[in-house]
Design an enzyme around this catalytic site. Structure first.
Site, PDB file in Angstrom:
ATOM      1  N   TYR A 146       8.541  -5.586   2.651  1.00 12.61           N
ATOM      2  CA  TYR A 146       8.930  -7.286   2.902  1.00 12.61           C
ATOM      3  C   TYR A 146      10.161  -7.359   3.371  1.00 12.61           C
ATOM      4  O   TYR A 146      10.592  -8.518   3.742  1.00 12.61           O
ATOM      5  CB  TYR A 146       8.614  -7.722   1.480  1.00 12.61           C
ATOM      6  CG  TYR A 146       7.388  -7.855   0.844  1.00 12.61           C
ATOM      7  CD1 TYR A 146       6.332  -7.643   1.612  1.00 12.61           C
ATOM      8  CD2 TYR A 146       7.209  -8.252  -0.549  1.00 12.61           C
ATOM      9  CE1 TYR A 146       5.029  -7.596   1.117  1.00 12.61           C
ATOM     10  CE2 TYR A 146       6.061  -8.389  -1.260  1.00 12.61           C
ATOM     11  CZ  TYR A 146       4.883  -7.868  -0.293  1.00 12.61           C
ATOM     12  OH  TYR A 146       3.654  -8.175  -0.887  1.00 12.61           O
ATOM     13  N   LYS A 195       0.789   5.621  -2.386  1.00 12.23           N
ATOM     14  CA  LYS A 195      -0.389   5.817  -1.595  1.00 12.23           C
ATOM     15  C   LYS A 195       0.148   7.113  -0.738  1.00 12.23           C
ATOM     16  O   LYS A 195       0.163   6.874   0.491  1.00 12.23           O
ATOM     17  CB  LYS A 195      -0.537   4.707  -0.459  1.00 12.23           C
ATOM     18  CG  LYS A 195      -1.733   4.727   0.413  1.00 12.23           C
ATOM     19  CD  LYS A 195      -2.915   4.600  -0.432  1.00 12.23           C
ATOM     20  CE  LYS A 195      -4.197   4.817   0.343  1.00 12.23           C
ATOM     21  NZ  LYS A 195      -5.559   4.847  -0.247  1.00 12.23           N
ATOM     22  N   ASP A 227      -4.931   2.317  -4.730  1.00 15.90           N
ATOM     23  CA  ASP A 227      -6.295   1.772  -4.701  1.00 15.90           C
ATOM     24  C   ASP A 227      -7.141   2.131  -6.164  1.00 15.90           C
ATOM     25  O   ASP A 227      -7.712   0.976  -6.596  1.00 15.90           O
ATOM     26  CB  ASP A 227      -7.144   2.158  -3.621  1.00 15.90           C
ATOM     27  CG  ASP A 227      -6.919   3.464  -3.066  1.00 15.90           C
ATOM     28  OD1 ASP A 227      -6.111   4.048  -3.703  1.00 15.90           O
ATOM     29  OD2 ASP A 227      -7.588   4.182  -2.564  1.00 15.90           O
ATOM     30  N   ASP A 251       3.572  -6.322  -6.266  1.00 16.14           N
ATOM     31  CA  ASP A 251       3.378  -7.727  -6.010  1.00 16.14           C
ATOM     32  C   ASP A 251       1.921  -7.970  -6.429  1.00 16.14           C
ATOM     33  O   ASP A 251       1.605  -9.074  -7.213  1.00 16.14           O
ATOM     34  CB  ASP A 251       3.547  -8.092  -4.554  1.00 16.14           C
ATOM     35  CG  ASP A 251       3.599  -9.619  -4.195  1.00 16.14           C
ATOM     36  OD1 ASP A 251       3.527 -10.409  -5.130  1.00 16.14           O
ATOM     37  OD2 ASP A 251       3.694 -10.178  -3.070  1.00 16.14           O
ATOM     38  N   ASP A 255       0.293  -9.346 -10.225  1.00 15.97           N
ATOM     39  CA  ASP A 255      -0.587 -10.604 -10.570  1.00 15.97           C
ATOM     40  C   ASP A 255      -2.053 -10.147 -10.898  1.00 15.97           C
ATOM     41  O   ASP A 255      -2.498 -10.949 -11.914  1.00 15.97           O
ATOM     42  CB  ASP A 255      -0.707 -11.084  -8.937  1.00 15.97           C
ATOM     43  CG  ASP A 255       0.255 -12.352  -8.769  1.00 15.97           C
ATOM     44  OD1 ASP A 255       1.157 -12.414  -9.395  1.00 15.97           O
ATOM     45  OD2 ASP A 255       0.010 -13.110  -7.716  1.00 15.97           O
TER      46      ASP A 255
END
Ligand code: NAD
Length: 360
Positions: A146, A195, A227, A251, A255
């Protein structure tokens, strides 16, 4: 002990829920012999109304001088409020982004706790949730994808967009230390999510996490690919204590983790910088649809105040007392509208604050 706390009540339900959190803090002060010095600071819509901007330099300066800041939620109805006729950088949310940046907050902590009493709100099967779960997502907040370089170009008539994901070892080390420190106050397990089978930034992440782990021999460390983690959160959330991860993965996972608890009015959060300073706020918004009606659930804000006691002031016993009081009122069957179910007693914001304070 004495502590200086900045109070940002915010907009819409903000003042209602922060008042209840202060009621609970006052009870903690009385019971455990502390003094909390409060100073009210304006942010968001309330600051626009008073000063024409969502954050003033003076508010930021005062916030920096505090031991911690407790905040309600800011913003209004985005279709009807005049605040949203202003340019984007003058709107309430711009103040929120600016204060987080100005305070150097790089670690975001979002607990996902499922209380046995609120099991019916959880979309997972009973056999998965058992007697509930309690995990914490620790997300890096100021680096990664980001904040990397980005550009869109046209090459041979084809539009192409680039985003870059970079982390240096210092950025990884400081969030990792926060993750391990947090685990030391909990069940002493860190799951570092990356990852590393694909990304170089994840391979460096993993190396630095392992270096930091050497300083915390009591903490169990495991690595998990992102994942797999997304899947494990709905298959077996009980396995997690602290999930430590970079900005974009965090992020998404925070959630997912909070939504499997099912109750927006129960979700607390903290953003921390260097040292012990933190900004504590509920994860939900300012709920303009129920503002001023004594309907809002103050528990997310009260639990955010408990996080402040634990992570900024090292008052673990006091934080335990607040969390136990929340559990106790749920056990008594008291509910605000958002967590109401059949056979329980519907009460308002103020009454919920009173009931929790009375249990401390
Ligand atoms: P919201 O979280 O305010 O509301 C979504 C729904 O959840 C509404 O029906 C609301 O009544 C309910 N709800 C939220 N908190 C509750 C509580 N404590 N008790 C009972 N019910 C609750 O999200 P939204 O409607 O998308 O946003 C409203 C405003 O809040 C917008 O201006 C938005 O920008 C702002 N916002 C602020 C923050 C923040 O301050 N960090 C975060 C998200 C949204």
């Amino acid at each position: 002990m004495e502590y200086n706390v900045g109070i940002i009540k915010g907009d819409c339900i903000g003042p209602e829920i922060v008042d209840e959190a202060m009621k609970v803090l006052d009870k903690v002060a009385e019971k455990f012999g502390h003094v909390f010095h409060y100073e009210q600071l304006l942010l968001g819509g309330a600051s626009i109304d008073e000063y024409g901007v969502p954050l003033t330099d003076d508010t930021l300066k005062k916030a920096r001088e505090k031991d911690a800041v407790l905040m309600g939620s800011i913003g209004g109805d985005t279709t009807t409020s005049p605040w949203y006729k202003l340019p984007a950088d003058k709107r309430p949310e711009a103040g929120l982004l600016a204060i987080r940046k100005g305070l150097g907050l790089f670690a975001n902590l979002r607990p996902a706790v499922l209380y046995e009493e609120l099991k019916q709100a959880c979309p997972l099967r009973d056999s998965i949730i058992g007697d509930g779960f309690d995990l914490m997502v620790m997300r890096e907040l100021t680096g990664g994808l980001y904040f990397g370089e980005r550009k869109t170009v046209t090459e041979n008539g084809i539009r192409k967009a680039y985003d870059s994901l970079a982390y240096d070892e210092n950025e990884i080390r400081r969030i990792t230390i926060k993750g391990f420190e947090t685990a030391m106050k909990r069940r002493k397990k860190v799951t570092s999510v990356d990852k590393a089978n694909v990304l170089d930034s994840s391979r460096l992440w993993r190396k630095v996490v392992e270096e930091v782990a050497k300083d915390y021999p009591e903490v169990t460390l495991e690595h998990m690919l992102v994942d797999n983690c997304a899947m494990q959160l709905v298959r077996n959330p009980k396995q997690f204590d602290v999930i430590l991860t970079e900005n974009m993965f965090g992020d998404i996972l925070s959630d997912e983790a909070s939504m499997v608890t099912g109750s927006i009015g129960m979700l607390s959060s903290a953003s921390m910088g260097e040292g012990k300073f933190g900004l504590y706020e509920p994860s939900h918004g300012s709920a303009p649809d129920i503002a001023g009606m004594n309907k809002a659930n103050p528990i997310a804000t009260i639990l955010s105040a408990a996080m402040m006691l634990r992570y900024s002031f090292d008052l673990d016993q006091e934080a335990d007392a607040v969390e136990a009081a929340v559990k106790e009122v749920l056990k008594q069957g008291l509910r605000t509208g958002d967590i109401m179910s059949e056979g329980k007693e519907l009460i308002g914001t103020k009454e919920m604050g009173d009931a929790i304070a009375a249990c401390i």
